[in-house]
Structure formats: structure tokens, C-alpha cells
Design a protein around this motif. Structure first.
Motif, PDB file in Angstrom:
ATOM      1  N   ARG A  13       1.595   5.672   7.383  1.00  0.00           N
ATOM      2  CA  ARG A  13       1.527   6.609   8.508  1.00  0.00           C
ATOM      3  C   ARG A  13       0.095   6.853   8.973  1.00  0.00           C
ATOM      4  N   ARG A  37       4.424   4.740  11.343  1.00  0.00           N
ATOM      5  CA  ARG A  37       4.666   6.166  11.554  1.00  0.00           C
ATOM      6  C   ARG A  37       6.157   6.473  11.640  1.00  0.00           C
ATOM      7  N   ASP A  40       7.775   6.036   8.189  1.00  0.00           N
ATOM      8  CA  ASP A  40       7.463   7.204   7.363  1.00  0.00           C
ATOM      9  C   ASP A  40       8.291   8.416   7.790  1.00  0.00           C
TER      10      ASP A  40
END
Length: 232
Positions: A13, A37, A40
Motif C-alpha cells: 500500500r 492499494r 490492501d
């Protein structure tokens, strides 16, 4: 002390977090691409569902009765982030994650049904009483995971085929397969979930990415070129 799985999620991330990390080709021309991102985010929400809704705690066991799929990778990462042992065989477990509604043998603290289509907002049909509908529940959970208890690095993370046991601390060094730095690798779902997890972990820890294809998907030269698959 945080475990390698937690460090891995931090790295996914941060840095080049918008780069593709997991791309899935499924039936009926389904294509799902998750950046670091976004991956995550899914793992955090799933971890929070486990911890906050299902009272999962480090040392408990989660059975993954799923095919190799992008959602099964999310579940494995979430289990390790919470500190659970991922079970891929018929051994006993505290939680069962499944894509089927067949009668369940054994007793579980919770059974979670996972609808595999990417756009599924809930399970397509009626679930047995008491089962958790993953698609319907996961989106309501937080985007950031804060562990209530730190996992034991020496605790088992997964029991691999052939009897190999890998601890939380040794997950990325013992279980993960080695890959070149930054490699974008192909994984065939038909080869099984264990191999897909080992391959993906090895790529991600070296800042790489994964293209996972369902058995129905033909690995053409066009797909290889379009996805820029390289490395080993």
C-alpha cells in the motif's frame, strides 16, 4: 513484533501503490485488476471482518475451501495478517471459507460463503442458516486494519503439501517461491491454490506482480504481451 505478512501489506500500500499487483482472468471474459492499494483495502476489510465480526484471534485456524482465485488470495493474506493458520486440506479448523453450499462436515465457529464473480454484491440464492455472506458483509468493514493482538511469529501460518510446516515468521522465506525483482509472473489457477499462493507471495515480496488465469482461459501470445508477463 509484526510478521512478514504485515510488512508485505505495508509495502503493497506504499511506494508505487497504484501499480497492478494482482490481475485475474476468469470465466466469461472477466478481468479484475487490483493495485497494491486496492489489494490492501480488500485484505484490510476481510481482516476486520475476521477480527471484529467473527472474533478471530492469533493461533486460530481458517480452512480455505476455495479454488485459486483473486478472492482466495485476499482471504489467505487476511488470515495471515490476523495471525491465523491457513488450512488447505481436510484438517480441523475454527473457520470455513467456501464457495459451495454443500453440507458441511465438522463444527466451525463460523462458515463464510464467498461468491466468486467479481461484481457479486451478495450470495446468489439462499444460504444455510447462520452462514456469513462475504460479499454482502465485507464492504461495511474498515479500510484500515489494526490488530487487537500481535500474531506469534513462531506460530504456524500454513501446512504445505508434503508435510512442510511454515511459521508466520518464515512465510516469505520458506513457503514463498523465489522470483526476480519486479517480475510480472503468470500463475495458472488450475495448478492449485497452494502453488498460486507461494508464487504470488514470492513475486510481491520482490516488488513484482501476478497474473492469475482460470482454467477456462487460454494463455495466448496476445494476453502475454498485453499483460507484459515476464520473469520467473
Amino acid at each position: 513484533m509484526t510478521t512478514p505478512a504485515s510488512h508485505l501489506m505495508t509495502s503493497l500500500r506504499s511506494g508505487n501503490a497504484t501499480a497492478p499487483r494482482l490481475t485475474w482472468y476468469g470465466p466469461d471474459s472477466e478481468r479484475v485488476e487490483l493495485s497494491g492499494r486496492v489489494l490492501d483495502n480488500w485484505v484490510a476489510k476481510t481482516s476486520n471482518l475476521l477480527q471484529d465480526e467473527l472474533d478471530a484471534a492469533p493461533g486460530m485456524r481458517l480452512k480455505l475451501d476455495l479454488p485459486a482465485h483473486w478472492k482466495s488470495m485476499v482471504w489467505a493474506l487476511a488470515a495471515w495478517q490476523v495471525g491465523l493458520e491457513t488450512v488447505l486440506d481436510g484438517a480441523d479448523a475454527d473457520f470455513l471459507v467456501t464457495a459451495a453450499t454443500d453440507p458441511v462436515e465438522g463444527r466451525y465457529d463460523a462458515v463464510i460463503a464467498v461468491a466468486l464473480p467479481a461484481l457479486a454484491m451478495r450470495w446468489p440464492g439462499t444460504l444455510p442458516a447462520g452462514w456469513v455472506d462475504y460479499a454482502a458483509e465485507v464492504r461495511s468493514h474498515g479500510d484500515v486494519f489494526m490488530a487487537h493482538a500481535e500474531p506469534d511469529p513462531a506460530a504456524c501460518a500454513i501446512r504445505a503439501g508434503g508435510g512442510g510446516v511454515h511459521s508466520q515468521a518464515g512465510l516469505l522465506e520458506g513457503f514463498a517461491l523465489p522470483h526476480e525483482d519486479g517480475a510480472r509472473i503468470h500463475l495458472a489457477a488450475g495448478d492449485g491454490l497452494e502453488g498460486a499462493l507461494a508464487g504470488a507471495l514470492g513475486a510481491w515480496q520482490r516488488d513484482g506482480s501476478v497474473v492469475l488465469t482460470a482454467p477456462e482461459v487460454e494463455l495466448t501470445d496476445h494476453l502475454l504481451a498485453t499483460e507484459r508477463i515476464h520473469g520467473n
